[in-house]
Design a protein around this motif. Structure first.
Motif, short mmCIF file in Angstrom:
data_model
loop_
_atom_site.label_atom_id
_atom_site.label_comp_id
_atom_site.label_asym_id
_atom_site.label_seq_id
_atom_site.Cartn_x
_atom_site.Cartn_y
_atom_site.Cartn_z
N LEU A 1 -6.33 -0.42 -1.33
CA LEU A 1 -4.97 -0.27 -1.85
C LEU A 1 -4.69 1.20 -2.15
CD1 LEU A 1 -4.50 -3.27 -4.32
CD2 LEU A 1 -2.92 -2.69 -2.48
N THR B 1 -7.48 -2.23 -9.15
CA THR B 1 -6.51 -2.14 -8.05
C THR B 1 -5.65 -0.90 -8.24
OG1 THR B 1 -4.90 -3.56 -9.22
CG2 THR B 1 -6.44 -4.65 -7.70
N TRP C 1 -1.87 1.24 -6.75
CA TRP C 1 -0.60 1.13 -6.03
C TRP C 1 0.18 2.42 -6.24
CZ3 TRP C 1 -1.76 -1.34 -10.57
CH2 TRP C 1 -0.92 -1.11 -11.66
N ILE D 1 -2.96 -7.10 -4.77
CA ILE D 1 -2.35 -7.05 -3.45
C ILE D 1 -1.03 -7.80 -3.43
CG2 ILE D 1 -2.63 -7.80 -1.04
CD1 ILE D 1 -5.69 -7.26 -1.50
N TRP E 1 -1.35 -2.21 0.70
CA TRP E 1 -2.65 -2.72 1.15
C TRP E 1 -2.87 -2.28 2.59
CZ3 TRP E 1 -4.14 -8.14 3.12
CH2 TRP E 1 -5.53 -8.31 3.07
#
Length: 303
Positions: A124, A234, A236, A278, A285
């Protein structure tokens, strides 16, 4: 022909590292977007695979929505490359201003406890930028593993590049990586692993967006063997100038079961955390390869 292709590939990456970092930033950003849009319009294998993967993430999405997401995904992917080519020139202050991580205390507390920490994340946003945030902005060195690319000169470029950013990089193949990672963890160090795609064909089966996929067993096995903390994370993109991240609660080692059974439970917990991140940011992703077992089996049948 293969040798020529390898030389061209290596030369193109070399050109990126030597040239893109010298461009004015607005020019580099515009160049990345232009390449992304051109690649997306050509509807090559990578773009089609990205859309097929996104269809698993968003099963109710219309073809128009998937096309929109794949275009955004290619722009995100090229942003990763343009940033990565330029990262060696970023100052620690620039890195700090560009990255915001929620619940970072889970990582810092784990390191302070002295038992070692495994940070596991999917493909990611920009995991290299996350690594530079650790090494330059936080002053935390870490060890990671890199897929052995072809040609060998390209793999050497990647290793040298990541080592210049403060990372210790081990090759995925060769057999010695696991032992070295375990030693680093027992010494209280940090290991960072991109762990949403199995490269060994011997990974753990997990349920991922409702279907079977394989993910590497390494993070779970390392946690069991060393007592290190296993933290999913994660990333982003949060606007044109910022990347955000989330560190999830630790994945616990089950109290009972064989090593394989414990690894299966722990790897499923990682997959669930990855799926959450995701699903929230599918356009970031960068999975342009086959991932689910059904797709891999279909590819083997075609061959």
């Amino acid at each position: 022909m293969s040798t020529l292709r390898d030389r061209v590939t290596d030369g193109l990456y070399g050109l990126g590292w030597s040239t893109v970092k010298k461009l004015p930033e607005p020019v580099a950003v515009a160049l990345g977007r232009r390449i992304a849009d051109t690649t997306w319009r050509r509807r090559g294998t990578g773009v089609l695979r990205l859309e097929a993967n996104l269809a698993r993430v968003l099963p109710d999405a219309t073809p128009e929505r998937l096309a929109e997401l794949s275009r955004a995904g290619m722009r995100s992917y090229l942003r990763y490359w343009m940033e990565s080519f330029r990262l060696p020139a970023w100052s620690a202050q620039r890195v700090r201003q560009s990255v915001e991580v929620k619940d970072l205390h889970r990582l810092t507390d784990g390191l302070a406890a002295g038992k070692g920490v495994i940070l596991a994340l999917p493909h990611l946003a920009n995991w290299d930028l996350a690594g530079v945030f650790l090494t330059r902005a936080m002053g935390v060195p870490f060890t990671t593993v890199a897929e052995r690319l072809k040609p060998e000169t390209l793999f050497d470029r990647f290793v040298a590049y990541r080592e210049s950013l403060g990372m210790e990089v081990l090759p995925h193949t060769g057999g010695a990586a696991f032992g070295t990672l375990a030693r680093r963890l027992r010494a209280g160090g940090l290991v960072c692993l991109v762990a949403d795609r199995d490269l060994s064909a011997s990974g753990v089966e997990v349920t991922f967006f409702g279907e079977t996929a394989r993910m590497p067993a390494g993070p779970a096995m390392l946690a069991q063997q060393t007592g290190a903390l296993l933290l999913p994370a994660t990333l982003w993109y949060d606007g044109p100038a910022t990347m955000a991240g989330q560190v999830y609660p630790p994945v616990e080692v089950p109290a009972t079961g064989t090593r394989a059974e414990k690894s299966a439970v722990m790897t499923q917990a990682l997959a669930d955390a990855f799926a959450s991140g995701i699903a929230d940011h599918p356009e970031d992703w960068h999975m342009l390869q086959r991932l689910w077992t059904a797709d891999l089996d279909e590819n083997r049948v075609k061959r």
